[in-house]
Every structure is written in structure tokens, then in C-alpha cells.
Design a protein around this motif. Structure first.
Motif: not given
Length: 487
Positions: A68-69, A80-82, A142-143, A149-150
Motif C-alpha cells: 500500500q505504501k 509479491l514474489w517474496t 492487494v498487489y 490491505p487490512t
């Protein structure tokens, strides 16, 4: 802890009472109770593996906030890949490490090189394939900016570990289930009754249908060399009903239990054995997994938008990966590939979306063409299940060879009858009754959904009592885990 156990019979009422009578006015407390109860539910099997769920929850929660940041493309992809590597890394190690090592050693042995086998004694965490895909759906959505995102960590952990569907699905999307943890839930008596009815039907499927079919299926598959074609057909049919009763029964109990707490889970089965072609079957079987692979793998690969080669490639990828998701055995891969072969002719002729409505709509019985399609699809499915159930590829091939070789022997028919008689001929009558109930309830979310429309409360309670009585009579003396716990 499994649904068909005394432990769960004690656990569920306690959580229900605390949820509605102690913490009813406190949403965060309810969510915290769900999370703690879910950890207890899962830890009852082996508390050590709770660390995996908690770690995955923390990683994806933090990654969601980080996504989100930043709007920088390379940072978002790295985050994402992490998430993908961490979650699939756990899944790959616990589920597939020994499979790859064993096949690596065998491949070198084939060419005359002997290398030491470093297989490990790895315990497969129950339900890891389910909660891994569930938490991955959150990060991916989210991506893609399809979900915000919560910032509520308790709600997020409750979403990841939600005990009704934690170990065998449905695989819930974050876009559907997570927002339900933000809203105040009010007790709905009608919805709770519906949930109890669905739990009852799920228990019937598991305890009466699946567990009793399993006894006969196991006898035949484990001793398949001793039997002829007719008996082997019976074994394949028994496993066909076993896996449906077992898995759809779990889904019914999970969805029904969720209703008791004010949650709505997605439908996971839609009477798949009444399908008129294999494409319809896969729209009705394990819907949460099929749609997960469709949205997160098939469509990103290009779906059906490209040429013929791309369509064939993507179809095989989706089915083979689906098969491999089920287990680290070549039998599952062949099962997936076989279903891809079934599916391809429909896709290439643009016939894969022909049957999207209800079968025999506005009619009591199917037409001749519908009946023929159902029988062909069911037969193909039964043959494919042989690979799913067999110990290895050679066992499946030999099973099918013996099945077709001895299919017309009168001696085999006599042996089959005696074998069925030794187990319980009543099982056949119950199976016929079960299919009839499912057929007449095929337009509902589950077969007993509209049971409240039966006029007269005494008749309804008689039906409930009859189902409970049958469950009591046919319940195995030992607790039997659900098949999909191993996946």
C-alpha cells in the motif's frame, strides 16, 4: 481435530456459546476468539505446525501494508514474489521435497549413476495446500489493487486460520471472506437452522456414504490382483462415491458451521456427477480450487485468448498443476493430464461453455441426450479416479487392464455380488436413496436446503431423525479422517 469426532462435538458448542453469549457486543473480541479457537482446532493435531500458519500470516500481513505504501513497480513485484516464494517454499518443502529427491535419484540411476538418496522423514502439515492458497490470494489481490490491505491483524489472522475451512477448504478469497470480519455479525436463527441442516447432510455424506464406500473400495484396490473386471468396476465406483461424499461432505460441514457464526463461504460443489460434459464437471467440482487456478494461473498465462497452441498449453498446465497440487505422486499428475485430454476436444471446438444451466431445467427427469452426456461424463470420471486412488502408475494401469479384460465374466459377477453381500447390501439401497435426494435437490445450494418447505413439522423432524438414525447405524467404530486432509 476432525468434524466427525467427539472432540469437535464438544469444541463447537463451547465456541458458539462464547461467541454469541459472551462476546456478542465486541467485534474484535469475537474475531480474537475465532483466531484462538482456530489455532486450538489446528493445534489439536500437532501444535508445532501452528508456527507455519502464524509465520505466513505475519509475512503476508506486513507485505500487504508495504504494498500500500509504494507504487514503484519493481518494489511491488519484489514484495509479491517474496510472498509467493515464502508460501510456496513452505508448501514445496513439506509436500514435494522427497518427491523431487526420489525422482532425481531414479533419473540418475536410469543412466547408470548411483547417488545417495537424501530423503527426509517429513511430516506433511494438515491443510497446508489450502491455507497457503488462501493467504496467497490476499497478497495477489492487494498487489492487483483489487483489495485494500487490512490494518487489523486480528481480523487477518482469523481470516487465514478460520477453523471451519482451515484444513480442507473451501479455499476462500480474501475479497470475499476478509471483509466479513470487519462487520458486526447478528445472530440469525433461520441461517443457523440452515447451517445445522447443512452440517447434518455433510455428516451423512461423510459417515454413511464416504466411510462405508471406503471399506469396500479399500478392499478391492488393495487386493486388485485377486479380482476380475466386474469387481474392479465396483471398486472404482465405490471410490467415486467415497471421494465425493468425503470431500463435499467436509465442505457442507464447513459452510454450515460458518453459518452458525454469521459467515458465508463460497459454494464448493454443485452436484458434479450430474454433469453433461467434462467442462461442466470442472465447473461443479472443487469450485474454490478450480476458480483459484483459473484466476491466478490460467488467465495470467493468457487463458483461451491465444492461438490453438497456447490454448492446449494453458489447458495442460492448469490441469497438471491441479493434479500435482493434490499430492506428490505421479498418479495425481497423470490424473490431471487425463482430465486435460478429456477437456481439450470441448475447448478446441468451443463447446466448453455449452452446459452452463441446470440439467433437466423445469423437468423431473433428464432428456435422453442429457442422460447420455451424464453417463459418458460419469464413466470418464470414474476411470480417471482410478489413477487418483491407485498406489502408483503401474497399479493404476494394471487395475484398468484387468478391469477391461474381465468385464464380461459371469464368475466375476458372482464374486462381486458375494463381496458386496459380505460388506452390506443395504449400502447399495442407501446409495440409490442418496443419489435420488441429490437429484431432487440439484437446484439448491445443497440437497436439503429447502427441506423447510416440507409441510408439517412432524414430517420434517421425522426426516431429520431418520438421517440421524442412519448416521448412528452406519457410523464406523473408529474416527476416519477426511481424504483431503492429506492434501
Amino acid at each position: 481435530m476432525i468434524f466427525n469426532s467427539l472432540d469437535f462435538g464438544i469444541f463447537l458448542p463451547i465456541v458458539f456459546i462464547l461467541y454469541w453469549f459472551v462476546f456478542q457486543k465486541h467485534l474484535k473480541a469475537q474475531n480474537a476468539l475465532i483466531a484462538l479457537a482456530s489455532y486450538l482446532f489446528y493445534g489439536w493435531w500437532d501444535w508445532r505446525f501452528l508456527s507455519l500458519i502464524i509465520f505466513s500470516s505475519v509475512i503476508d500481513y506486513v507485505i500487504g501494508l508495504r504494498l500500500q505504501k509504494t507504487d514503484l513497480k519493481h518494489q511491488r513485484k519484489l514484495l509479491l514474489w517474496t510472498s509467493v516464494f515464502v508460501n510456496l517454499g513452505f508448501l514445496g518443502f513439506f509436500k514435494y521435497f522427497n518427491f523431487f529427491i526420489d525422482n532425481f535419484v531414479e533419473a540418475f540411476s536410469f543412466f547408470g549413476y548411483q547417488i545417495p538418496n537424501t530423503s527426509l522423514n517429513i511430516i506433511l502439515p494438515v491443510g497446508i495446500s489450502f491455507y497457503t492458497f488462501q493467504t496467497l490470494s490476499y497478497t495477489i489481490d492487494v498487489y492487483r489493487k483489487q483489495l485494500k490491505p487490512t490494518k487489523d491483524f486480528i481480523a487477518f489472522t482469523a481470516f487465514v486460520s478460520f477453523f471451519p475451512q482451515l484444513v480442507a477448504g473451501p479455499i476462500e478469497r480474501a475479497t470475499n471472506l476478509l471483509p466479513q470480519f470487519y462487520k458486526k455479525r447478528e445472530f440469525d436463527y433461520a441461517n443457523a437452522v440452515l447451517g445445522m441442516r447443512q452440517i447434518l447432510w455433510g455428516l451423512f455424506k461423510k459417515v454413511v456414504i464416504a466411510d462405508n464406500c471406503a471399506r469396500l473400495a479399500n478392499e478391492i484396490f488393495n487386493n486388485s490382483a485377486d479380482y476380475g473386471g466386474t469387481t474392479l468396476i465396483l471398486g472404482a465406483l465405490m471410490f467415486t462415491f467415497q471421494i465425493y461424499g468425503d470431500f463435499s461432505g467436509y465442505s457442507d460441514i464447513a459452510i454450515g458451521t460458518s453459518r452458525l457464526f454469521g459467515f458465508k463461504l463460497m459454494k464448493n460443489f454443485a452436484f458434479p456427477y450430474f454433469s453433461r460434459d467434462i467442462a461442466e464437471f470442472w465447473r461443479r467440482w472443487h469450485i474454490s480450487l478450480s476458480t483459484w487456478f483459473r484466476d491466478y494461473l490460467y488467465i495470467p498465462l493468457g487463458g483461451s485468448r491465444g492461438g490453438t497452441v497456447m490454448k492446449v498449453r494453458n489447458t495442460f498446465i492448469i490441469f497438471v498443476v491441479s493434479g500435482f497440487w493434490h499430492g506428490a505422486n505421479w498418479t495425481f499428475i497423470v490424473w490431471g493430464a487425463l482430465n486435460a485430454i478429456y477437456f481439450l476436444p470441448l475447448l478446441l471446438r468451443n463447446k466448453n461453455r455449452v452446459h452452463t444451466g441446470e440439467i433437466a431445467e423445469n423437468r423431473l427427469f433428464p432428456s435422453f441426450i442429457e442422460l447420455k452426456g451424464m453417463l459418458v461424463t460419469f464413466s470418464l470420471t470414474v476411470l480417471a479416479w482410478v489413477f487418483f486412488r491407485a498406489e502408483n502408475i503401474s497399479h493404476a494401469v494394471q487395475y484398468l487392464y484387468d478391469l477391461f479384460l474381465g468385464i464380461g465374466s459371469y464368475k466375476n459377477i458372482f464374486i462381486t455380488y458375494n463381496l458386496l453381500k459380505d460388506f452390506n447390501l443395504t449400502l447399495l439401497l442407501i446409495l440409490i436413496l442418496f443419489v435420488c435426494v441429490e437429484w431432487f435437490g440439484r437446484k439448491q445450494e445443497f440437497a436439503l436446503e429447502k427441506m423447510n418447505r416440507i409441510s408439517g413439522r412432524p414430517f420434517r423432524w421425522l426426516a431429520y431423525f431418520s438421517i440421524i438414525l442412519i448416521i448412528g447405524i452406519f457410523m464406523p467404530t473408529e474416527e476416519t479422517p477426511f481424504i483431503y486432509f492429506q492434501f
